[in-house]
Scaffold this motif. Structure first.
Motif, PDB file in Angstrom:
ATOM      1  N   HIS A 195       0.832  -1.192   0.000  1.00 23.00           N
ATOM      2  CA  HIS A 195       0.000   0.000   0.000  1.00 23.00           C
ATOM      3  C   HIS A 195       0.872   1.248   0.000  1.00 23.00           C
ATOM      4  N   VAL A 196       0.593   2.137  -0.917  1.00 21.39           N
ATOM      5  CA  VAL A 196       1.142   3.482  -0.841  1.00 21.39           C
ATOM      6  C   VAL A 196       0.149   4.284  -0.001  1.00 21.39           C
ATOM      7  N   VAL A 197       0.630   4.878   1.079  1.00 19.47           N
ATOM      8  CA  VAL A 197      -0.272   5.451   2.078  1.00 19.47           C
ATOM      9  C   VAL A 197       0.027   6.930   2.307  1.00 19.47           C
ATOM     10  N   GLU A 198      -1.041   7.698   2.430  1.00 13.44           N
ATOM     11  CA  GLU A 198      -0.921   9.090   2.862  1.00 13.44           C
ATOM     12  C   GLU A 198      -1.896   9.339   4.003  1.00 13.44           C
ATOM     13  N   VAL A 199      -1.365   9.820   5.119  1.00  9.03           N
ATOM     14  CA  VAL A 199      -2.202  10.191   6.259  1.00  9.03           C
ATOM     15  C   VAL A 199      -2.598  11.652   6.084  1.00  9.03           C
ATOM     16  N   LEU A 200      -3.895  11.896   6.002  1.00 11.78           N
ATOM     17  CA  LEU A 200      -4.409  13.247   5.781  1.00 11.78           C
ATOM     18  C   LEU A 200      -4.634  14.001   7.086  1.00 11.78           C
ATOM     19  N   GLN A 201      -4.964  13.245   8.152  1.00  9.00           N
ATOM     20  CA  GLN A 201      -5.280  13.893   9.429  1.00  9.00           C
ATOM     21  C   GLN A 201      -5.161  12.871  10.546  1.00  9.00           C
ATOM     22  N   ARG A 202      -4.698  13.315  11.688  1.00  7.36           N
ATOM     23  CA  ARG A 202      -4.669  12.477  12.885  1.00  7.36           C
ATOM     24  C   ARG A 202      -5.594  13.080  13.933  1.00  7.36           C
ATOM     25  N   ILE A 203      -6.428  12.235  14.539  1.00  6.96           N
ATOM     26  CA  ILE A 203      -7.351  12.695  15.584  1.00  6.96           C
ATOM     27  C   ILE A 203      -7.076  11.853  16.835  1.00  6.96           C
ATOM     28  N   PRO A 204      -6.317  12.391  17.785  1.00  2.84           N
ATOM     29  CA  PRO A 204      -5.992  11.610  18.990  1.00  2.84           C
ATOM     30  C   PRO A 204      -7.247  11.273  19.790  1.00  2.84           C
ATOM     31  N   GLY A 205      -7.247  10.100  20.405  1.00  2.00           N
ATOM     32  CA  GLY A 205      -8.350   9.713  21.270  1.00  2.00           C
ATOM     33  C   GLY A 205      -8.380  10.563  22.531  1.00  2.00           C
ATOM     34  N   GLU A 206      -9.528  10.583  23.191  1.00  2.00           N
ATOM     35  CA  GLU A 206      -9.692  11.363  24.411  1.00  2.00           C
ATOM     36  C   GLU A 206     -10.025  10.453  25.581  1.00  2.00           C
ATOM     37  N   GLN A 207      -9.528  10.817  26.742  1.00  2.00           N
ATOM     38  CA  GLN A 207      -9.789  10.039  27.946  1.00  2.00           C
ATOM     39  C   GLN A 207     -11.177  10.354  28.481  1.00  2.00           C
ATOM     40  N   LEU A 208     -11.997   9.319  28.677  1.00  2.00           N
ATOM     41  CA  LEU A 208     -13.310   9.498  29.277  1.00  2.00           C
ATOM     42  C   LEU A 208     -13.134   9.756  30.767  1.00  2.00           C
ATOM     43  N   PRO A 209     -13.715  10.825  31.315  1.00  3.77           N
ATOM     44  CA  PRO A 209     -13.532  11.110  32.747  1.00  3.77           C
ATOM     45  C   PRO A 209     -14.206  10.049  33.620  1.00  3.77           C
ATOM     46  N   PHE A 210     -13.712   9.940  34.841  1.00  3.30           N
ATOM     47  CA  PHE A 210     -14.235   8.923  35.755  1.00  3.30           C
ATOM     48  C   PHE A 210     -15.735   9.045  35.952  1.00  3.30           C
ATOM     49  N   ASP A 211     -16.225  10.262  36.124  1.00  6.37           N
ATOM     50  CA  ASP A 211     -17.654  10.440  36.388  1.00  6.37           C
ATOM     51  C   ASP A 211     -18.511   9.889  35.256  1.00  6.37           C
TER      52      ASP A 211
END
Length: 257
Positions: A195-211
């Protein structure tokens, strides 16, 4: 072979009928028979105990299920999960309460079967050649995908959309989810080819708060406690009973289920 629980017989016919509810596709039928035998033995132990403590035990299965629920409610201690316990579980399992990382990606697949070594060599060379061209002509990616990619995404310029863990094959994700934004420096090899690959955007995951996670954690911990408590209760009943035809101690894993 029949089973006896304090003199009450569970016939082979009853076990055979029950085994239909425990059969797994492709599994040995003897395993289903064994699970059915354990289930019926445990059920009989608990029904007998319900009668001993003067609970009403109807003849119909639904009524008996209600009686067993009442027995568990009466005789099995089910402590609630306290907030401190829930918080410790949350802190020890933070990754389970984090939204997945996402990458928006497009690719060009040069296909080759895993066993076709010559074909894979050709696919690698083609992928490297396309990559060299794209380094000079980055805007040509959609046209090259349409012309060369063997993936259905070629109609969309190779665009795969947002990809997270578990959506594609592991060997693709293991590389792509670590790549920075931009054209990958070398082809990515998978079972499908290169595969020739291009990453267009990265969206980091978010931590769900304890509550936000607390209710689900509490439900999980209390269900785990419930299963363990019922398991210990059944072992206690079995230890006091006269059981013939089955060894529940040898069926520990099935007893837990």
């Amino acid at each position: 072979m029949s089973i006896q629980v304090n003199g009450r017989e569970i016939s082979s016919r009853e076990i055979n009928i029950e085994s239909a509810h425990h059969q797994e596709p492709g599994a040995d039928p003897r395993h289903a028979w064994r699970r059915a035998a354990v289930a019926l033995t445990v059920r009989e132990l608990m029904l007998q105990r319900a009668r001993q403590v003067d609970l009403t035990v109807p003849d119909d299965p639904e009524g008996q299920d209600a009686a067993l629920d009442a027995l568990v409610e009466r005789e099995v201690n089910m402590p609630a999960a306290e907030e401190d316990e829930c918080r410790r579980w949350y802190e020890q399992n933070l990754e389970a309460f984090r939204s997945p990382d996402l990458v928006e990606v497009r690719h060009i697949l040069l296909a080759a079967a895993p066993e076709d070594m010559d074909g894979r060599d050709v696919a690698r060379e083609q992928a490297e050649a396309l990559l060299s061209r794209l380094e000079q002509e980055p805007r040509a990616f959609p046209a090259m995908a349409a012309a060369h990619s063997r993936c259905s995404s070629s109609a969309e310029g190779g665009h795969l959309g947002q990809v997270s863990r578990g959506q594609t094959v592991p060997e693709f994700e293991d590389v792509v989810l670590r790549l920075p934004v931009g054209l990958a420096g070398r082809p990515v090899e998978t079972r499908y080819g290169f595969h020739v690959v291009e990453v267009l955007q990265r969206i980091p995951g978010e931590q769900l708060p304890f509550d936000a996670a607390k209710t689900k954690i509490k439900e999980y911990l209390e269900e785990r406690t419930r299963r363990r408590a019922i398991h210990q209760y059944i072992r206690l009943l079995a230890g006091e009973a006269d059981i013939k035809g089955i060894d529940l101690d040898a069926s520990e894993s099935m007893l837990i289920q």
